[in-house]
Design an enzyme around this catalytic site. Sequence first.
Site, mmCIF file in Angstrom:
data_model
loop_
_atom_site.group_PDB
_atom_site.id
_atom_site.type_symbol
_atom_site.label_atom_id
_atom_site.label_comp_id
_atom_site.label_asym_id
_atom_site.label_seq_id
_atom_site.Cartn_x
_atom_site.Cartn_y
_atom_site.Cartn_z
ATOM 1 N N ASP A 1 32.710 6.466 -17.304
ATOM 2 C CA ASP A 1 32.580 4.976 -17.288
ATOM 3 C C ASP A 1 31.759 4.678 -16.251
ATOM 4 O O ASP A 1 32.115 3.650 -15.520
ATOM 5 C CB ASP A 1 33.830 4.232 -17.366
ATOM 6 N N GLU B 1 32.871 -1.751 -27.552
ATOM 7 C CA GLU B 1 33.514 -2.277 -26.309
ATOM 8 C C GLU B 1 32.551 -1.934 -25.233
ATOM 9 O O GLU B 1 31.109 -1.970 -25.595
ATOM 10 C CB GLU B 1 34.476 -1.072 -26.130
#
Length: 530
Positions: free
Chosen positions: A17, A187
């Site tokens: 991430d 997302e």
Amino acid sequence: MTAGHIRNPVLPGFHPDPSILRVGTDYFLATSTFEWFPGVPVHRSTDLVHWEPAGHILDRTDLLDLRGVADSAGVWAPSLSHHDGRFWLVYSIVRTIGHPYKDVDNYLITAPAIDGPWSEPVFLNSSGFDPSFFHDEDGRSWLLNIQWDPREGHPSFAGILLQEYDAEKQALIGEPRTILTHEELIEGPNVYRHDGWYYLMLAEGGTGWNHGILMARSRNLTGPYELDPDGSLLTTRDTPDWPLQKAGHGELVQTPEDEWYLAHLASRPVRTPEGPRCILGRETCLQRVTWTGEGWLRLADGGRRPRLEVPAPAGVESGRETVTDVRDDFNTPTLEGSWSTLRGPASPDWLTLTERPSHLRLRGRQSLHSHFDQSLIARPLTSVHCEVTTVVDFRPSHFSQLAGLVCWYDTSTHYYLRLTHVEDRGRVLGVVLTDDGTYGELPDTELAVDDWPLVHLRARFDGAELRFSASPDGAAWHDLGPALDASKLSDDYGDRLRFTGAFVGVCVQDLGGTRAAADFDWFEVRELGE
């Protein structure tokens, strides 16, 4: 490596991430840490090619309380930004994972410099994860995150929320707005302003083999947003043999020369009879991107697949290949920064580097299944072709006292070469494992070592194989048991939600509560090459 190129992954091993930011001439990369402490490591670069560790941001318990969180919960998808002369970090702490609920709290902290001091956390909301901030040209700041919906018959990923943040009030103001929904799972929202458009970058398809990055745009921040007509900007869902898999979840950065780069996660799978498995977890990569005449973002090399080698910024030369060998002789009074602990900080009541000079002393606490008080330190595995070696001085007097070398995924899955005490035999080595929640002891790995002055422990990774060995002197080695399946130390094994990667480290347990101590002289990871 070819001159003037970036070699991927730029951050090998567990670095998922990625959030990328440039301030002046410095670039910063921050990544997720889940249940590991301290949280959110940062790497710094001046050229996007050479990256150096710059510490952890969430290094205080007032910023990060992880006691009791589930495996693969904790810190998800931090996002860095810079506004009004300060660094901003927004991050999620997820306390419940699985279905139907995600108990998640989103926080904001700020600092005048990347190394702090960081402010007390400001609570933002609990509506969903993957928060990020967008600071518009008019000075207003906006929070984005996904809306999680636990109801039956409704999509769990219920759209992208946008809400204004008031820095003076330290609070969100106005009502949250859903600016985009999509039939595909979306997302990881981030907004960028370019050439009169607001661009919404999204992670799509979940963080597994179907992962990708999707773009949308609007003339207004609040929408409506139109999706890129060509579909995914980046994905490997249609190319299962590509060396970088699971590519997705990205952020953009612009160089001073107006070049654009995409930081994203990807994984390098090991092939097994059960299918590909990514032992090293999700790693950080960079891709060069360009804007088309129609105003959409594309990979500079064309197509949608991430490259192992991409052009560096103008005027930047490539450096030497990254050396993954590490050795810690435990000669410093505090723990070196590449080590992590589980769910809480290293504290003097269970870890010391000064009581016995040039040794790491760990005092045993709870079992390797505990979500609370483990005496374990570990570091991410960055290669599946390496040897991990340590030496321990440990004198257990009861079977409840154990110490040794651990190859770790999480509390539900790990291999442990441990030294303990057995009645009428004294000190005994052996391999124990927890396999997707099931505990087991491998009887053909037991080795009596009561007469060994010290115990050298070794784990050898060779692709999907893991082998343990031990030595009394570091010269004559005894193999312990058969080859084990290292690929179980991956997101892709078992039925649980798993988001981290393989770690290697040392640990001590004292299940009787007497805090028996083990001393480790050094710890080494040596690259073997493929």
